[in-house]
Every structure is written in structure tokens, then in C-alpha cells.
Design an enzyme around this catalytic site. Structure first.
Site, PDB file in Angstrom:
ATOM      1  N   ASP A 154     -18.885 -49.231  30.316  1.00  0.00           N
ATOM      2  CA  ASP A 154     -19.831 -50.330  30.240  1.00  0.00           C
ATOM      3  C   ASP A 154     -19.544 -51.261  31.425  1.00  0.00           C
ATOM      4  O   ASP A 154     -18.437 -51.304  31.950  1.00  0.00           O
ATOM      5  CB  ASP A 154     -19.660 -51.050  28.895  1.00  0.00           C
ATOM      6  CG  ASP A 154     -20.868 -51.911  28.596  1.00  0.00           C
ATOM      7  OD1 ASP A 154     -21.798 -51.934  29.415  1.00  0.00           O
ATOM      8  OD2 ASP A 154     -20.885 -52.562  27.537  1.00  0.00           O
ATOM      9  N   ASP A 210     -23.034 -45.413  21.086  1.00  0.00           N
ATOM     10  CA  ASP A 210     -21.636 -45.832  20.927  1.00  0.00           C
ATOM     11  C   ASP A 210     -21.638 -46.952  19.920  1.00  0.00           C
ATOM     12  O   ASP A 210     -22.616 -47.695  19.810  1.00  0.00           O
ATOM     13  CB  ASP A 210     -21.050 -46.345  22.249  1.00  0.00           C
ATOM     14  CG  ASP A 210     -21.506 -47.768  22.536  1.00  0.00           C
ATOM     15  OD1 ASP A 210     -22.681 -47.941  22.934  1.00  0.00           O
ATOM     16  OD2 ASP A 210     -20.727 -48.712  22.324  1.00  0.00           O
ATOM     17  N   CYS A 260     -15.457 -32.931   2.921  1.00  0.00           N
ATOM     18  CA  CYS A 260     -15.247 -33.372   4.301  1.00  0.00           C
ATOM     19  C   CYS A 260     -14.052 -32.614   4.869  1.00  0.00           C
ATOM     20  O   CYS A 260     -13.045 -32.408   4.196  1.00  0.00           O
ATOM     21  CB  CYS A 260     -15.008 -34.883   4.357  1.00  0.00           C
ATOM     22  SG  CYS A 260     -14.622 -35.464   6.026  1.00  0.00           S
ATOM     23  N   CYS A 312     -12.244 -33.511   7.551  1.00  0.00           N
ATOM     24  CA  CYS A 312     -11.364 -34.313   8.398  1.00  0.00           C
ATOM     25  C   CYS A 312      -9.928 -34.274   7.870  1.00  0.00           C
ATOM     26  O   CYS A 312      -9.684 -33.931   6.719  1.00  0.00           O
ATOM     27  CB  CYS A 312     -11.869 -35.755   8.515  1.00  0.00           C
ATOM     28  SG  CYS A 312     -11.352 -36.854   7.187  1.00  0.00           S
ATOM     29  N   HIS A 372     -11.348 -40.586   9.455  1.00  0.00           N
ATOM     30  CA  HIS A 372     -12.458 -40.107   8.631  1.00  0.00           C
ATOM     31  C   HIS A 372     -13.800 -40.638   9.140  1.00  0.00           C
ATOM     32  O   HIS A 372     -14.770 -39.881   9.285  1.00  0.00           O
ATOM     33  CB  HIS A 372     -12.284 -40.497   7.165  1.00  0.00           C
ATOM     34  CG  HIS A 372     -13.534 -40.246   6.370  1.00  0.00           C
ATOM     35  ND1 HIS A 372     -13.856 -39.003   5.875  1.00  0.00           N
ATOM     36  CD2 HIS A 372     -14.579 -41.050   6.062  1.00  0.00           C
ATOM     37  CE1 HIS A 372     -15.043 -39.053   5.284  1.00  0.00           C
ATOM     38  NE2 HIS A 372     -15.499 -40.286   5.388  1.00  0.00           N
TER      39      HIS A 372
END
Lengths: 393, 393
Positions: free
Chosen positions: B92, B265, B303, B305, B334
Site C-alpha cells: 500500500d 485485503d 474445517c 485448518c 482459523h
């Protein structure tokens, strides 16, 4: 299979190579046990613990009883299931914390009445309670509930603490255990040779599966700590593991192994990491310090830890300075890895018959902190080399 | 190889499947870019980023210029080398931070004079400086230096911000770049259709390699944010990637993809993790809340993760309650994994021609936070379902 096998004794010292076998796994000794006081080794995850070769973790009766509370751990099954750690766990009895952390305590015949360090609520912990909590936690090694007085207490206090420790150990010995759980006695007695011998002999008569030297890591200078171990060790049976509680720096671990100790736990590797300090084979280094600003080497050359394989001192210093969690995490990983590496080195050198050379090399290379140096009697501080890091540890 | 390939456009919406090719690697779009403001994605390490399929990270001109400072990053080589991240980085320009974080700013013709939010020191950032910093950082995608006014600014302020943004973009376009570095323009203009169109057309005429919609994620309600994107998008060339800056919740990402956006983002996944809140396909859940005390399920069933494969809600709640770093780390892992999974789902459904069904399912299943609901016009709050977590996000 016996709980402990003594595989080899060093020719130049009392160092021992051994193996502990529990229902959840084997532990090669001398061993360092990372400390997971509140069911987590601070800033480290189970995968990282596995990668650094961790074979056993520490948990804590006092802390876990208060938070999350036994009800929750019991509902999960046990501490292993609650924290997802399937290898062995040793639980401390809470004795040390009752005497070091709790507010306003009253010592009774059957235990200690105290107020929680968190919310001041009135709690009671004695030999029965401590063993019952450890039974519920389901640890593989339970510690007896002892009285751990200050290192500068009076002779009378030291004496009373030893007598209560013996009485309470007898009670602990008789309590029900979790399946496969063994119990270790804790020898108190400060640096009084008679008290240490008396306490050790009484506990050995009770036939625990292992013995700890307690009353160390309570603020005493290094020579006093070494002396406490030297006074207790001769009375501990060779065929059982010996554990020096709460110790120490890497150089102290090497020296304690040479004095016949097999097991260690210590919060230093993760605690000083959170202050931005790293352990190396040359002593501690403040990674946060300005001199690392443009140092693009790893914390320690040739170190195989994740932090050293991936990051520079300059980057880690930046992370510490801007309070990015990755910074203190990576120092925690490196420091814990370094402790595990020292223990692997110790075991390899005992096995190879080169422990004496390793011990001499380590003492020559590792520069102790100023605090440790200050504690050593008969040395003139100004003539000694000091660590890169002046932090008191 | 062109910088961007448009592989497929969805039949039911403006959703696009694409591929960005940089010298450091390929980026499949729509993509979520984890935010590494200070050269680290908060509480996550590079291995974890890799495991969740991260193809590009964000870095920040403003923060990195202040700490560690460019001198140190330049000495390391560039930002990639400094932080050991070898895949693409988008930086950025610092425009957003100058207008949101810095104290006492004065807008000049050539940039903005401001005082550091850290120590109050006087700094200057304009289009030349922002591009020079990004050249030194060596990012793969540099953003132009724009003026990002408040979402409730006056018409005159909005107009002036657009004119300065256009003028500054021209200057940015002409600055030297790092090898392989491309630049994206940023469209401002709030929710004024004429301003958005004017700004977009002027920037497109400058032929940047991609275009961002700025002036969103500045506190505006959701409908205003959607409208800003809808007003800018029709004027952006189809053959270049479009990036909506600083957005959003998982449900918003799906809706923004449907409006033709390719890149995102957002700090939400790691920020709300540190508050003990998890993202799931059903909305946010406060893992810290009491109802998880004895919940031995993972954060989200099925999930994949690391946190969900290893830990229960009850354990994570305990860690959060006792301030163990592992707790906020696992929620960060997560939540970031969940964002990456949503993007993988989006890409798979565009590719399979089932994006419409996925979008409808997601809108039906994902319960927005009360704050998002409150921002939607024409809805009666009390009749809408609310998330398990009442935290404002």
C-alpha cells in the site's frame, strides 16, 4: 518393563543416561520438560514441541484447578485430551505455587488454606486434594504435595517444612492414582546436610517411583542451589530418576546432570524470550538490542530451529520492537529448541563417553549472566567475562 | 505472459476467474491477500501462510518507513528478503494511513506533511516519496499515492480529493520502479457517480497494470461500500485486475466478487481473532464466550485448518481467558484459513459454473454481524437473525 532403566553412568561425573517408560511413551534422560503451566507451553504449539523432540510436558495442579477448573478438564477426559498432547505429562502438585503465588496462607495439619492469586477466593490444598486433582488431570507422573519454604527461612521453619513434607508425602503415597500414573517424592531441607539427608531417607523408605530435589529455584544463589542438589543426591536410589525442580540456565543443566540429575523443567526459555532475549551456546543475547539492527545472521549460526532457519536477528528485533507476536514466538521456539538440543548433546556425550569434554567445553564457552556470576562466591566480578545481555536471569 | 489473464466470466454475475503472473509467482483470482502491515501477518508465521495457500501478502509503506525504517530493509535487500517471504507482495502507498493514522496533517500540492502517529516527528509523503519507498521495498505490486477522504466529507472535499488523486497518480506513473514491479491506480470519489466515473476514466487513461477501488473500508455502512464499487467498476477495463481495498467480511467478499472484484485485503480475520472471535461459514462466533466452556467440538466442523484439526472450542476458550498466545494464534490461523477457503470455493464455483448457487447458499447461511445489519437500509433489525457473536465488526 520397569519405569526407569539406568543405561549408563558417566566415568568422570555422576551423569547418567537413562530411559523412563510410561504408558504414553518413552522419555530419554537426562531430559528437559517444557513447562505448560496453564495447559499450553507459552507461545509454542504442539507441532513445534514435537519438532524439537519434546517427550514430556509439565502441567500445573494449582493453575489448572483455578482456570479452567477441574470440571472442564474432567469433561474433556483428562489433561492430555483437553490440550491435545498425547505424550507423557508430569504435573506439579501445587505446593510450590501455594507458597510462592497464593495470598494469605495458613498452614494446617492437613494442608494449606490460601486465597487465589487471581480473585482472592478461599481455597484449600493438601496432600489428599493435590493427588486427587492430579488423578483427575490424568498425568503420567504426579508430584507429592510438599512445603517449599523460602531459601532464607529460619532453621526452625526449615525443620518444620521437612517434617510436614514427610508427613504429607506419606498421605500422598496412599491416595488413588490415574491408570498408569506414578508418583515422585520431593526432598526439601535447604542447605542443611542433616535435613536433606533426613528428608531423602524418609521419602526413599516410602518407595516412590522417582525423587525430586525441591526448595531450589526459589531465589537462592547458584552455589546454594548446587549444594542443595549435592546434599540430597547421595541418598537417592540409583535405579530411580531424579528431578531438579524449576532449574535452570543451560550451563546449570550441564552441571546438574554432572551431579546426577536426570530431569529438569524451567520457564526461562520462554520467559526470557518474551523479554526479547535468546539463549545460545555462548550465553544469552538481547535480540531486541540496538546492535542487532542490521545483523542479518540468525540468532545462532548452525542452529536448526525454525527461527534460525528462516529469520535474521535484524528481522526478529524489528518484530520485537513493534510488538508483533511472531517475534516473541520465534525467540520462544529458538530458546526451547536450544534447551532440547543441549539435552540431546548431553545424552550423546554420556553415551559416547565424552561427557567430561562436553562439560568442560560448555563451561568454557557459555558466559553466564551477571546475576549468576554475582551469586558465585569467591569470584571478582569485574575480571570475569559477562554475557552480551546484561538482563538479570 | 501478460500480467493478468481473464480466464472466465460468470454468467449470473460480474464474477471473474483470473490469473496474475508476477516474477515471484502466480496469483489465482479472486484472491484474498493476508495483511502484513509491519512485515508480519499478525500472529501467523510463513509456514502457516503457505499451508493455507497464500499466494500474495500485503505490506505497508507508511508503517515500514517508520519502523524498522527503509535503511534496514534496503540493507537486507528488500522487503521479501527482510521478512523471508519469497512469493509476491503488494504494498500500500501509505495514502490511507496518512489520512487515517497520522496526526496534524497539511495537504500540500506535492503530498502530505504529517506527524508520525508514534513519536510525533514531522514526515512528508507524496506520490514521488511513496513510489520511491515502494521501489526500495521491492514489492511486486505498488499502489499509487492517493487522497482518501472520510466517507462523510463534503462535496467540495470529495471533489478536491479526486483531483489530487488524479494529479498524484500521474506523478506516480512516471516514477522509477523495482525490477518487475507493476503499479495500480486507486479510484476515489465516494458515492458520487460522476466523481467515481471521472476518477476511473482519468486513471484508466494512464494505463496502470491494475485498478483499486479506494475510499471504502473508511467506516461507511455496507450499502454505501457496495455502491462505491458498483459506481467505479463499469469504467475499469476487463483485462486488468480490480482490487477493493481493505474489505471485508466473508459475505461481503462473495458479494464483491459478484460485482467484478478480483483482489481483497482485510485485517478482520486476525483482528477479531485477537478479540476471541472466529469466522465460520455461518457467521462469527465468540469463542471466548461462556457457552463454549464445555464445547468439545472444533471451531467449525469439517474445517481443515490446524486449529480445527487439533483443538476444541473449550480449550481455545480457556487459552483466550488465561491470555495464552496459542489461543489468539489459533483463532488467527482459523480465521485466515477460512478466508482463503472462501476464495478457493469462489474460484471453484466460477470455474464450475455454479457461482450463483454458491452465492445464494452463502447469503442464506452466513449471518452478518449486527453492525452490518444495522447498516443495511430498509431492514427491520429485530426481525433479522443475528450472529452468535454480538461484537461489532
Amino acid at each position: 518393563m520397569s519405569f526407569f532403566e539406568l543405561l549408563k553412568t558417566d566415568g568422570s561425573s555422576k551423569a547418567r543416561l537413562g530411559r523412563i517408560t510410561t504408558t504414553r511413551g518413552v522419555i530419554d534422560t537426562p531430559v528437559f520438560m517444557p513447562v505448560g503451566t496453564q495447559a499450553s507451553v507459552k507461545a509454542i504449539d504442539p507441532r513445534e514441541l514435537d519438532e524439537m523432540g519434546t517427550q514430556i510436558l509439565l502441567g500445573n495442579t494449582y493453575h489448572l484447578s483455578i482456570r479452567p477448573g477441574l470440571e472442564i478438564i474432567q469433561a474433556a477426559g483428562d489433561l492430555h485430551k483437553f490440550m491435545n498432547w498425547n505424550l507423557p505429562i508430569l504435573t506439579d502438585s501445587g505446593g510450590f505455587q501455594v507458597f510462592s503465588l497464593a495470598k494469605i496462607r495458613k498452614i494446617r495439619a492437613h494442608g494449606v488454606e490460601f486465597r487465589s492469586h487471581l480473585d482472592g477466593s478461599l481455597l484449600f490444598l493438601g496432600p489428599r486434594e493435590a493427588m486427587e486433582v492430579q488423578r483427575i488431570l490424568g498425568s503420567d507422573i504426579a508430584m507429592v504435595f510438599d512445603e517449599c519454604p523460602a531459601h532464607n527461612c529460619s532453621a526452625q521453619e526449615a525443620n518444620e517444612a521437612v517434617e510436614r513434607t514427610i508427613t504429607w508425602a506419606k498421605v500422598c503415597r496412599e491416595q488413588p492414582r490415574a491408570p498408569g500414573q506414578v508418583a515422585f517424592g520431593i526432598v526439601q531441607g535447604g542447605i542443611d546436610p542433616k535435613l536433606r539427608e533426613h528428608c531423602a531417607r524418609e521419602l526413599v523408605a516410602m518407595d516412590f517411583e522417582g525423587y525430586a530435589v525441591g526448595g531450589v529455584s526459589v531465589g537462592e544463589p547458584e552455589p546454594e542451589m548446587m549444594r542443595a542438589v549435592e546434599l540430597a543426591e547421595p541418598f537417592l536410589p540409583a535405579e530411580k530418576p531424579r528431578y531438579a525442580m524449576g532449574l535452570g540456565t543451560p550451563a546449570q543443566l550441564v552441571e546438574l546432570v554432572a551431579r546426577g540429575i536426570d530431569m529438569f523443567d524451567c520457564v526461562l526459555p520462554t520467559r526470557i524470550a518474551r523479554n526479547g532475549t535468546a539463549f545460545t551456546y555462548k550465553g544469552t543475547v538481547s535480540i531486541k538490542a540496538g546492535f542487532n539492527k542490521m545483523d542479518f545472521r540468525p540468532i545462532e549460526e548452525d542452529c536448526e530451529c525454525y527461527a534460525c532457519k528462516n529469520f535474521t536477528r535484524a528481522y526478529l528485533r524489528h518484530l520485537l520492537n513493534v510488538n508483533e507476536i511472531l517475534g516473541l514466538r520465534m525467540l520462544s521456539v529458538h530458546n526451547s529448541f536450544m534447551y532440547m538440543k543441549v539435552m540431546r548433546d548431553i545424552r550423546a556425550h554420556i553415551a559416547a563417553g565424552t561427557f567430561r569434554e562436553f562439560r568442560e567445553m560448555f563451561a568454557r564457552t557459555y558466559v553466564p549472566s551477571q546475576k549468576v556470576l554475582a551469586g558465585r562466591q569467591g569470584h571478582i566480578l569485574s575480571t570475569l567475562p559477562v554475557s552480551e545481555n546484561a538482563a538479570a536471569i
